[in-house]
Design an enzyme around this catalytic site. Structure first.
Site, mmCIF file in Angstrom:
data_model
loop_
_atom_site.group_PDB
_atom_site.id
_atom_site.type_symbol
_atom_site.label_atom_id
_atom_site.label_comp_id
_atom_site.label_asym_id
_atom_site.label_seq_id
_atom_site.Cartn_x
_atom_site.Cartn_y
_atom_site.Cartn_z
ATOM 1 N N SER A 195 0.833 -1.192 0.000
ATOM 2 C CA SER A 195 0.000 0.000 0.000
ATOM 3 C C SER A 195 0.869 1.244 0.000
ATOM 4 O O SER A 195 1.928 1.280 0.623
ATOM 5 C CB SER A 195 -0.890 -0.014 1.238
ATOM 6 N N LYS A 196 0.393 2.246 -0.671
ATOM 7 C CA LYS A 196 1.219 3.441 -0.763
ATOM 8 C C LYS A 196 1.218 4.212 0.557
ATOM 9 O O LYS A 196 2.005 5.126 0.742
ATOM 10 C CB LYS A 196 0.767 4.269 -1.964
ATOM 11 N N ARG A 197 0.360 3.813 1.447
ATOM 12 C CA ARG A 197 0.308 4.504 2.728
ATOM 13 C C ARG A 197 1.324 3.999 3.752
ATOM 14 O O ARG A 197 1.447 4.526 4.826
ATOM 15 C CB ARG A 197 -1.093 4.388 3.328
#
Length: 526
Positions: A252-254
């Site tokens: 996830s880019k988070r």
RNA sequence: GCCCCCUUCGUCUAGUGGCCCAGGACAUCGGAUUCUCAGUCCGAAGACAGGGGUUCGACUCCCCUAGGGGGUACCA
């Protein structure tokens, strides 16, 4: 006829895992002589769709994943934006209501939540009481008179099993009793994902629903909707996740901070950032990071390398084959050989593919691949003279494997600056010229010879240097390192003789003199 | 909590009961080559989550346990 689809939300970026899912859909459809549909999942979205969609479309174009129907190309099953298909969903809801497969529900969110929590407290699985269910108009009227508003819920079966065959996982089964009476339509009439998705897949004649594993447990409710609507079921195939580097959970880019603890991932980021900086690209982690496909384009990866890597992330042909052309992928891809477990993203292996593809790229293509990076970085002008092509070609040839991604060309700035502007790395200067006893003297001598050597090509220079070394009874290392630093400003780089040739006689002489001047200036001072 | 899915070298994977004291690739570590770096060549180390079955024989089949992941939304 095989028809698959990929249905991204317009989020503003193309996720690496999403691409893998899309790739598998595309391969399966096109490889089987079928069609691949791109549908935009913009239900419940107020934001500027076209702005948030463009990067996604660009990403697919870059990778060469093209759709037969969808935004930009149209098609007979349009519109391809879910926000434009609401009548279809409303009609489906109506049918579901008529058939008793759904009901109007007048509960408030809080009331249902309270039931849910009570169930949890009592350690039993939650089952909505259907207390505010209205199956007749009279009941509905009653609730409405109290000022309540209705959503539409699925009236899910509460006994028996839901079994289906997953193309990747085989037989899967759920108890209906575990399923909730999911909301399919809000009070304002807008519909929710599962309903929309099932209706669209049917309307668009999708034969195979190939999607990420997160949807596996959503499948029963979709099957219920399909069956209630009288649709034929599509085939389902649930792909494992692309997992985070060194881990098993979905990438996830988070969670970039976490991935940065992985040294390989960190190196990948830093490599990218260095290039982004050189080309003056904005590189905030939010828009520029290895989870977003655009990262690889900006840094100078070859789309073929990215695709090939992604292909092998969860799929294999056999125990040997790693490299696939488009045609080979299309020919060989099959759902049967998709792996069941999540595959963690390995930046190093991606780089390895990149190196292989880079090596295979013909020189002229490599030149044109690399040129835009030099332009963006301001190393060459926006409309360079045509000799620049051969100049860059020589550098690339001499650099060989050192240019792994296109942006790596920017490391060789010594070949793109004016001789007067070349910067010298202090440490290298110290180590290779100032400190060695005879370096300065040797440089003076070699400079003299360089000035008069008849031909200034790598081969001749090689000979010259070796003769020089022999006549003076020194080791080649004594002159070569000093000469490298003097002419390129650095202690590492391409083969020295190639470098000298590329810089040219004039350049070399000027550069050597500048280096010597620097040494002498500092010597006088101290 | 409940439900579902998954589990072979550090990583991606091959393996569908004997061909496997488990094969390949990337990474790692040696050694060779070279003017640095990058390569290249040669070599090494490295895995069937654990426990029970079934079977003449299990990485392969069944069960249990553990671990991981996902779902459980008026998100998608």
């Amino acid at each position: 006829m095989i028809r698959t689809r990929f249905a991204p939300s317009p989020t503003g970026y193309l996720h690496i895992g999403g691409v893998r899912t899309a790739l598998f859909n595309w391969l399966f459809a096109r490889g089987g002589g079928g069609q691949f549909v791109l549908r935009i999942d913009d239900t419940d979205r107020q934001r500027n769709v076209s702005e948030a969609l463009q990067p996604i479309l660009d990403g697919f174009h870059w990778l060469g994943i093209e759709w037969d129907e969808g935004p930009g190309v149209g098609g007979v099953n349009g519109p391809y934006y879910q926000s434009e298909r609401s009548e279809l969903y409303a009609a489906a809801v109506k049918v579901l209501l008529e058939r008793g497969a759904a009901y109007r529900d007048y509960s408030t969110t809080a009331e249902v939540q309270a039931e849910r929590e009570a169930a949890e407290r009592e350690k039993r699985s939650f089952e909505y009481s259907r207390r505010w269910m209205a199956e007749t108009d009279a009941q509905a009227m009653q609730f409405e008179n109290k000022g309540r508003q209705a959503v539409v819920r699925l009236k899910m079966p509460r006994a028996g099993q839901c079994q289906f065959e997953d193309q990747i996982r085989g037989e899967v089964s759920f108890s209906w009793s575990q399923e909730q009476d999911h909301v399919i339509q809000r009070a304002d009439g807008t519909c929710l994902y599962h309903l929309a998705s099932v209706v669209d897949d049917h309307e668009m004649q999708i034969s195979h629903v190939i999607r990420a594993e997160e949807h596996l447990s959503n499948t029963p409710r979709q099957i219920f909707i399909s069956q209630s609507l009288g649709y034929d079921l599509p085939e389902y195939a649930h792909l494992p996740y692309v997992a985070e580097p060194g881990g098993k959970s979905k990438i996830s880019k988070r969670k970039l901070d976490k991935y940065l603890k992985n040294p390989d991932f960190k190196r990948l980021c830093e490599h990218g950032e260095a290039i982004a900086r050189a080309v003056a690209q904005e590189s905030t982690a939010d828009t520029f990071n290895p989870v977003i496909v655009d990262f690889y384009r900006k840094v100078g990866y070859l789309p073929e390398a990215v695709i090939n890597y992604l292909l092998l992330l969860g799929w294999s042909l056999d125990d040997q084959t790693e490299e696939f052309t488009r045609e080979e992928m299309l020919q060989h891809f099959s759902l049967q050989r998709v792996v069941k477990s999540p595959a963690s993203f390995d930046p190093l292996k991606l780089l390895a593919f990149q190196e292989r593809y880079m090596r295979k790229l013909p020189l002229e293509k490599k030149v044109s691949f690399v040129l835009p990076f030099l332009q963006q970085a301001g190393r060459i002008s926006a409309s360079p003279p045509c000799e620049i092509g051969s100049h860059v070609g020589k550098i690339l040839e001499a650099a060989g494997d050192r240019v792994k991604v296109a942006g790596d060309i920017l490391q060789f700035d010594e070949f793109f600056v004016d001789d007067e502007d070349l910067e010298y790395d202090e440490k290298s200067l110290e180590k290779r010229i100032r400190k060695p006893e005879k370096a300065v003297e040797l440089l003076h001598a070699i400079k003299h010879q360089l000035a008069s050597v008849e031909a200034f090509d790598a081969c001749t220079l090689d000979q010259l240097l070796h003769d020089f070394v022999e006549s003076r009874q020194i080791k080649i290392g004594q002159i070569i390192h000093a000469l490298r630093v003097a002419t390129t400003g650095k202690s590492v780089g391409i083969g020295l003789f190639d470098a000298l040739e590329i810089i040219g006689r004039e350049g070399c002489l000027v550069r050597i003199q500048r280096a010597l001047d620097r040494i002498e200036v500092t010597r006088k001072v101290s």
